[in-house]
Every structure is written in structure tokens, then in C-alpha cells.
Write an enzyme that holds these catalytic residues in place. Structure first.
Site, PDB file in Angstrom:
ATOM      1  N   CYS A  72       0.922  -1.340  -0.136  1.00 50.60           N
ATOM      2  CA  CYS A  72       0.163   0.020   0.251  1.00 50.60           C
ATOM      3  C   CYS A  72       0.673   1.302   0.062  1.00 50.60           C
ATOM      4  CB  CYS A  72      -0.947   0.055   1.257  1.00 50.60           C
ATOM      5  SG  CYS A  72      -2.306   1.413   1.183  1.00 50.60           S
ATOM      6  N   CYS A 128      -6.412  -2.753   7.317  1.00 42.91           N
ATOM      7  CA  CYS A 128      -7.447  -2.004   7.077  1.00 42.91           C
ATOM      8  C   CYS A 128      -8.781  -2.662   6.383  1.00 42.91           C
ATOM      9  CB  CYS A 128      -7.308  -0.758   6.630  1.00 42.91           C
ATOM     10  SG  CYS A 128      -6.782  -0.796   4.840  1.00 42.91           S
TER      11      CYS A 128
END
Length: 347
Positions: free
Chosen positions: A92, A191
Site C-alpha cells: 500500500c 484495514c
């Protein structure tokens, strides 16, 4: 008169909000922005919007969900299916936060991207290169997941919290500034898997349950059925469901036939690893073997080792003492004191 423009990555948490406040106080022309990655907004986006309103800065929402699915979620799933244990935060940061998000900052005319990471950047005039350093607050240091940052990226990133002595300092600033999220808790590690049940996530995302396979010992003897290789990681002991005379651990995951090899803890130790997709920060490459310290997982203390660059994309690391459960897919990150030399993905 405003300084250079800065786009603040705002998650709604106290760290990114204080980072925005610091930049605004220092006279930067700030905009706040939230990345929409895998949901349609939610509490984090709303909290970030409210924080931007309190700070009096423009606020944007950028939808990177398609890119996130391709560069993070699908790589995450593929890694488990191929017998590796991924680190989605590294992917990410590489592709999203400091990839397309930094591109977006430039697109809207901002000179810098600012985040609430606990890490420090300095410029070495002698070498003409940017240096990534650990945070002053070691308990929150996030340098391990940022080893892939390039010189171009580091030239356009600011980490205002890197020099803070503690998280209490961050919260104190938030309270003094009247920011509503001063006491907001920490965010979860992955997440898109908030409950930690990544096997259920993979099943739901792909629409198919893991294909079951077999447990075998180091001699190839069949020990019973496993629940599919995505359910296991190297070094795992709990949840195997095996009745064994001695404690057994996952030693190896063989994706070609969905086999999980188990054995004693003593078999988990090794002194050498190979890593690919390497990136060095204070130097462009290693021209000679480097004695340094290396971490092979986020919370592990660094271990003494020698690093050898094999080609433009590959390095070998030899540890002074055997390391437990060196795991394919995780990051090997090299340190010289507080300085991040670089890293790569263990293969």
C-alpha cells in the site's frame, strides 16, 4: 505569505490530524485528503472531513479503490495462495500512499505529500541523497514498512511526527489545538480485514473456499487433512488440529499440491535468506558486502547480518545467528543504527 503547497493524507485519526495542524501552523498552503480504498467512506472519512473543517483547510476524497484492489488486495490473496505471507502495508505504501496519492498531490499543484507516519527524513548534502531514519519514538517507529521509498518520493514527503518523543506528545498537541479526535484509538493493522480473519476475507472476496490439502511430516508421512494452505503461516503452532506426540509447527507451505509440512521447532531456524524487489535509500547499490542489522518482521528486534547484492533486483542476507521462521512474502529491512539502508521481499 504561504509556503509551498502540501497535501495532507488524513485518515480521521489523531496522527494525521496533528500532522495537518503542524503544517498549517508552519505556513504551508494545505489541503486535506482521504483515500477511499475499499469502502464507501465511513467514520474515518467523516472524521477527516470534520478535522479539515476545524483546521480551515480544503478537503478532498480520492477514490483509489480500483488501484487498491489490484495492487494490494489481489496481491495479498495471491501471496497466500502461493504459500507466502504478505505484508499489505508495504504494498500500500509503495503503490497507493506514496504512488498514486503522491501523483494526485502533484496533479493538484502541491509540492509535498504529508502523512502521520512516525519516521524521519533527512537530506545528506555530501551524498546528495535523502535518508530515511527511524522515528524518535521507537515504540511507534514505522520505518520497516517504508523501506521501498525512492529518492524522488522522499524529496516530496514530509513526516511531521517523526521527531516526537511519544504518542502523548501528539495527543497533547491535539487537545491544545481543540481537535476532536485527540483521544481516538489506534487503527487496526490490516484495514481491509478489520476482524483479522483473513481466511474468511479471502473466501468472501474470491467467492470460493480454500482447497483442502494434506499435512505431512519431514519424511513425507501423511498426517491428515489441512484446511487449505491460505490458513497457515510458517512458524504457526496453534490451530493445526493435529494429535502429535511432540509440539509441531508449520515448517513449509507447498502450493503446488496444497501440502503443509510440519515438524519440531528446531527445524524452523536458518541463517540465510534471498530477497527480491530490493530498494536501497542512502546508496544506489551495494558494491561490496555490507555488515548491518536486519529485521524480518515488523516487531522483531534487528539482527546482525551481512548483506550481499546479487543483481539489480536480488540480495542475499546471511545472519550471524540462526533466525526463527524466516517467511516468504515478508520484508527484510536493513538498518545501520537509525538509518534505513533498504530492503526487499523474502523469496
Amino acid at each position: 505569505m504561504a509556503k509551498n503547497g502540501a497535501l495532507i493524507a488524513m485518515s480521521g485519526g489523531v496522527d494525521s490530524t496533528v500532522a495537518a495542524w503542524i503544517m498549517a501552523q508552519n505556513g504551508y498552503d494545505c489541503d486535506g485528503a482521504t483515500m477511499r480504498l475499499h469502502t464507501s467512506g465511513g467514520d474515518g472519512e467523516n472524521d477527516a472531513r470534520r478535522a479539515a473543517e476545524i483546521l480551515g483547510i480544503p478537503f478532498h476524497v480520492f477514490d483509489f479503490s480500483d488501484c487498491f484492489a489490484k495492487e494490494v488486495i489481489e496481491k495479498f490473496i495471491s501471496a497466500y495462495r502461493e504459500g507466502r505471507t504478505p505484508n499489505p502495508c508495504v504494498d500500500c505504501n509503495r503503490s497507493i500512499k506514496f504512488g498514486v496519492f503522491l501523483d494526485k498531490a502533484r496533479e493538484i499543484g502541491k509540492d509535498y505529500l504529508v502523512t502521520g507516519h512516525y519516521v524521519q527524513v533527512e537530506y545528506d548534502k555530501g551524498a546528495g541523497r535523502y535518508i530515511l531514519k527511524k522515528a524518535a519514538y521507537s515504540a511507534k517507529d514505522q520505518s520497516y514498512v517504508l523501506y521501498s521509498l525512492t529518492q524522488d518520493q522522499l524529496a516530496h514527503i514530509i513526516f511531521p511526527l517523526g521527531g516526537f518523543a511519544s504518542k502523548d506528545e501528539t495527543r497533547a498537541i491535539a487537545r491544545e489545538a481543540g481537535l476532536k479526535n485527540a483521544e481516538k484509538g489506534e487503527s487496526q493493522d490490516i484495514c481491509f480485514v478489520p476482524d483479522g480473519d483473513y481466511v474468511s476475507f479471502i473466501t468472501k472476496y474470491t467467492g470460493s473456499p480454500p482447497e483442502k490439502g494434506r499435512f505431512v511430516d519431514t519424511h513425507g508421512r501423511d498426517l491428515g487433512e489441512n484446511n487449505g494452505i491460505v490458513s497457515y503461516t510458517v512458524g504457526q503452532r496453534r490451530g493445526l488440529g493435529l494429535a502429535m506426540p511432540e509440539p509441531s509447527y508449520v515448517l513449509e507451505i507447498r502450493p503446488e499440491d496444497n501440502t503443509v509440512i510440519v515438524g519440531g521447532d528446531e527445524l524452523l531456524y536458518s541463517k540465510t535468506l534471498i530477497a527480491k524487489d530490493i530498494n536501497f535509500i542512502p546508496i544506489s547499490r551495494l558494491d561490496a558486502p555490507l555488515k548491518a542489522h536486519v529485521k524480518i518482521r515488523y516487531k522483531q528486534p534487528e539482527q546482525a547480518a551481512t548483506v550481499f547484492q546479487l543483481d539489480d533486483n536480488t540480495m542475499r542476507i546471511e545472519f550471524e545467528s540462526p533466525q526463527r521462521a524466516i517467511t516468504k512474502g515478508q520484508a527484510a529491512v536493513i538498518y545501520d543504527g537509525d538509518i534505513v539502508i533498504g530492503g526487499g521481499t523474502i523469496v
